[in-house]
Enzyme design. Structure first.
Site, PDB file in Angstrom:
ATOM      1  N   GLU A  10       1.149  -8.702   4.934  1.00 18.34           N
ATOM      2  CA  GLU A  10      -0.816  -9.566   5.412  1.00 18.34           C
ATOM      3  C   GLU A  10      -0.602 -10.748   4.117  1.00 18.34           C
ATOM      4  OE1 GLU A  10      -3.341  -6.935   5.094  1.00 18.34           O
ATOM      5  OE2 GLU A  10      -4.695  -8.469   4.023  1.00 18.34           O
TER       6      GLU A  10
ATOM      7  N   LYS B 230       1.629   1.752   3.800  1.00 23.29           N
ATOM      8  CA  LYS B 230       0.186   0.350   3.923  1.00 23.29           C
ATOM      9  C   LYS B 230       0.006  -0.257   2.845  1.00 23.29           C
ATOM     10  CE  LYS B 230      -3.490  -1.381   5.486  1.00 23.29           C
ATOM     11  NZ  LYS B 230      -4.999  -0.963   3.913  1.00 23.29           N
TER      12      LYS B 230
ATOM     13  N   HIS C  55       2.232  -2.929   3.950  1.00 19.31           N
ATOM     14  CA  HIS C  55       1.396  -3.634   5.354  1.00 19.31           C
ATOM     15  C   HIS C  55       1.044  -4.977   4.391  1.00 19.31           C
ATOM     16  CE1 HIS C  55      -2.127  -4.160   6.842  1.00 19.31           C
ATOM     17  NE2 HIS C  55      -1.394  -4.380   8.063  1.00 19.31           N
ATOM     18  N   ASN C  56       0.247  -4.217   3.366  1.00 19.99           N
ATOM     19  CA  ASN C  56      -0.899  -5.463   2.794  1.00 19.99           C
ATOM     20  C   ASN C  56       0.368  -6.755   2.147  1.00 19.99           C
ATOM     21  OD1 ASN C  56      -2.425  -4.042   3.391  1.00 19.99           O
ATOM     22  ND2 ASN C  56      -4.066  -4.123   1.583  1.00 19.99           N
TER      23      ASN C  56
ATOM     24  N   SER D 105      -5.695   0.878   8.610  1.00 24.09           N
ATOM     25  CA  SER D 105      -5.580  -1.311   8.129  1.00 24.09           C
ATOM     26  C   SER D 105      -6.467  -1.077   9.532  1.00 24.09           C
ATOM     27  CB  SER D 105      -4.282  -1.358   8.510  1.00 24.09           C
ATOM     28  OG  SER D 105      -4.122  -2.951   8.762  1.00 24.09           O
TER      29      SER D 105
HETATM   30  C1  6PG Z   1      -6.482  -4.255   6.047  1.00 30.04           C
HETATM   31  C2  6PG Z   1      -6.480  -4.645   5.151  1.00 30.04           C
HETATM   32  C3  6PG Z   1      -7.243  -3.991   3.664  1.00 30.04           C
HETATM   33  C4  6PG Z   1      -7.879  -5.069   2.549  1.00 30.04           C
HETATM   34  C5  6PG Z   1      -7.656  -6.248   2.987  1.00 30.04           C
HETATM   35  C6  6PG Z   1      -8.299  -6.834   1.829  1.00 30.04           C
HETATM   36  O1  6PG Z   1      -5.565  -3.412   6.006  1.00 30.04           O
HETATM   37  O2  6PG Z   1      -7.076  -3.943   7.077  1.00 30.04           O
HETATM   38  O3  6PG Z   1      -5.278  -4.825   4.217  1.00 30.04           O
HETATM   39  O4  6PG Z   1      -7.049  -2.576   3.786  1.00 30.04           O
HETATM   40  O5  6PG Z   1      -8.579  -4.232   2.047  1.00 30.04           O
HETATM   41  O6  6PG Z   1      -7.030  -7.210   3.473  1.00 30.04           O
HETATM   42  O7  6PG Z   1      -7.042  -7.188   0.659  1.00 30.04           O
HETATM   43  P1  6PG Z   1      -7.516  -8.587  -0.164  1.00 30.04           P
HETATM   44  O8  6PG Z   1      -8.350  -8.390  -1.318  1.00 30.04           O
HETATM   45  O9  6PG Z   1      -6.334  -7.620  -1.895  1.00 30.04           O
HETATM   46  O10 6PG Z   1      -6.910  -9.951  -0.241  1.00 30.04           O
END
Ligand code: 6PG
Length: 475
Positions: A189, A182, A185-186, A128
């Site tokens: 996010e 991960k 994590h997302n 990430s």
């Molecule tokens: C990271 C991000 C990455 C992800 C983008 C877009 O940790 O660097 O999570 O892996 O691809 O954030 O994600 P979305 O297209 O699902 O918003």
């Protein structure tokens, strides 16, 4: 001669930057891209004898010091299987393949099983931090066997982001644990981003703040307990002027962006996983739903015509209330995410150390945030903490934030501002803190129409069925 310390396959932005990152730490990196034009461009720009230009998988295998380490930075999905198929016959037992893409953890499980009999080691690793992170130091979340981790550790630690807690990389657990970490994590996010977007909308459309004040508010929050990468970039975004269009330079660029949120799927995977595992993930699920709703632009436009009643100003709510609401809801989102991770670790035997996960998210990754320090401390203090928000320090903060959080959700709802994640977080919290909720009625209904039975409070080990229609009615 075999001189390369590791190889990177896939020179898209993330792969190229990760290769350059390893190279910048003094390592010799063999690189390969299926499309020769991409490899040509990479070497034209970054050419160096320690970036070994390999034009075939044979050349790549030959360039690597045994036991070999190959990092795949290719698009998650079929491409990963295709590259593994190509690599397999060219590698030897003991060599390690790392999948550094956003692979779905069940795929990583499958690849593990596929490679185990070959003696090749497989490490699914979340990476990430976007392009910048890959280049300067991402947060890395490897899973797999511990022996592979010990071998990879010096290389990965040299390239990872560093916080005051050390390099942002750790062994996340067995087999697919890295990709599961991960994914969560997302999911977190998604929750963070949705909560910030709702709060921004309330500040702006509910309290009427203009761009420069919005910037000040977010920058101020970034200096406090909400301090995080996402709040920091939001402060910049909200006052960034539109460089084109008719009002060039005088209106915020964010106003010119179609409000349809994209998603590659990791948030959705998190929500699906939670539903399958029976883990309540209200904030994150609301964030995924909000993205799906945002994509229904035509329907929304139609509904906006039919129910044409713009939201009213927010009454009785201050900027500080919004800070408290955002913080409390964020804490719910992390509580849920860590709950899912704990459950996944238990059910799939990952042996994930939650404190370590919080530590490696402190720098490099998209959700890096000041408060992760305290998340780390909470799980260090009590590794069996059932829910993060039950940590005594966080519980005190929640109690203090609660009146403001309620004011915000109530005022937003009364005035017609949608706050799906702020309110889902509050509903999650209010439901969780009820020792006795409303499920007794559901059990009664199930028993009434389907003889599904229930258990009594005064005899919880007994299974009871009642002929409800035969019961006397209370006066
Ligand atoms: C990271 C991000 C990455 C992800 C983008 C877009 O940790 O660097 O999570 O892996 O691809 O954030 O994600 P979305 O297209 O699902 O918003």
């Amino acid at each position: 001669m075999s001189t390369a310390d590791l190889a990177v396959v896939g020179l898209g932005v993330m792969g190229a930057n990760l290769a350059r990152n390893f190279h910048s730490r003094g390592l010799t990196v063999a690189v390969y891209n299926r499309n020769p034009a991409v490899a040509d461009a990479f070497h034209a720009e970054h050419g160096d004898p320690r970036l070994i230009d390999c034009r075939s998988y044979e050349a790549l295998a030959a360039a690597l010091k045994p036991p070999r380490i190959v990092v795949l930075m290719v698009t998650a999905g079929r491409a990963v299987d295709a590259v593994i198929d190509e690599l397999r016959p060219r590698l030897e037992p003991g060599d390690v393949i790392i999948d550094g893409g956003n692979s779905h953890w069940p795929d990583t499980e499958r690849r593990h099983e596929l490679l185990a009999p070959t003696g090749l080691r497989f490490v699914g690793m979340g990476v990430s931090g976007g392009e910048e992170g890959a280049l300067r130091g991402p947060s890395m979340m490897p899973g797999g066997d511990r022996e592979s981790w010990e071998r990879l550790r010096p290389l990965l630690e040299s390239a990872a982001a560093v916080s005051d807690g050390g390099p942002c990389v750790t062994w996340c657990g067995h087999r697919s644990a890295g990709h599961a970490v991960k994914m969560i994590h997302n999911g977190i996010e998604y929750g963070d981003m949705q909560l910030i977007a709702e709060t921004w909308s309330l500040l702006r459309n509910g309290l009427g703040l203009g761009p420069s004040r919005l910037r000040e508010v977010f920058a101020g929050w970034n200096g406090g307990r909400l301090g995080s990468f996402l709040i920091e970039i939001t402060a910049e975004i909200v006052a960034a002027a539109d460089p084109q269009g008719s009002a060039k330079g005088t209106t915020p660029l964010v106003d010119a962006i179609l409000d349809v949120a994209g998603q590659k799927g990791t948030g959705r995977w998190t929500a699906i996983d939670a539903i399958e595992a029976g883990v309540p993930l209200g904030t994150i699920t609301a964030a995924v739903d909000a993205r799906a709703l945002s994509a229904r632009l035509d329907d929304r436009r139609r509904a906006a015509e039919i129910f044409a009643e713009p939201p009213a100003p927010l009454a009785g709510v201050s900027e500080d209330d919004l800070e408290a609401a955002l913080y409390a809801a964020k804490l719910m989102s992390y509580t849920q995410g860590f709950d899912l991770l704990r459950t996944a670790s238990r059910e799939r035997g990952y042996e994930t150390d939650l404190a370590e996960v919080a530590r490696i998210w402190k720098a490099g990754c998209i959700i890096r945030a000041r408060f992760l320090d305290r998340v780390h401390a909470a799980y260090r203090r009590d590794p069996s903490l059932p829910l993060l928000c039950l940590d005594p320090g966080f519980a005190d903060e929640l109690r203090a934030a609660l009146p403001a959080w309620r004011r915000v959700v109530a005022a937003a709802t009364a005035a017609g501002h949608p706050v799906p994640a702020l309110s889902a977080s509050l509903a999650w919290f209010d439901t969780m803190r009820q020792a006795r909720g409303s499920a007794a009625l559901i059990q009664a209904q199930r028993d009434y129409f389907g003889a599904h039975t229930y258990r009594r409070v005064d005899a919880p080990d007994e299974i009871v069925h009642t002929e409800w229609s035969e019961l006397q009615q209370l006066p």
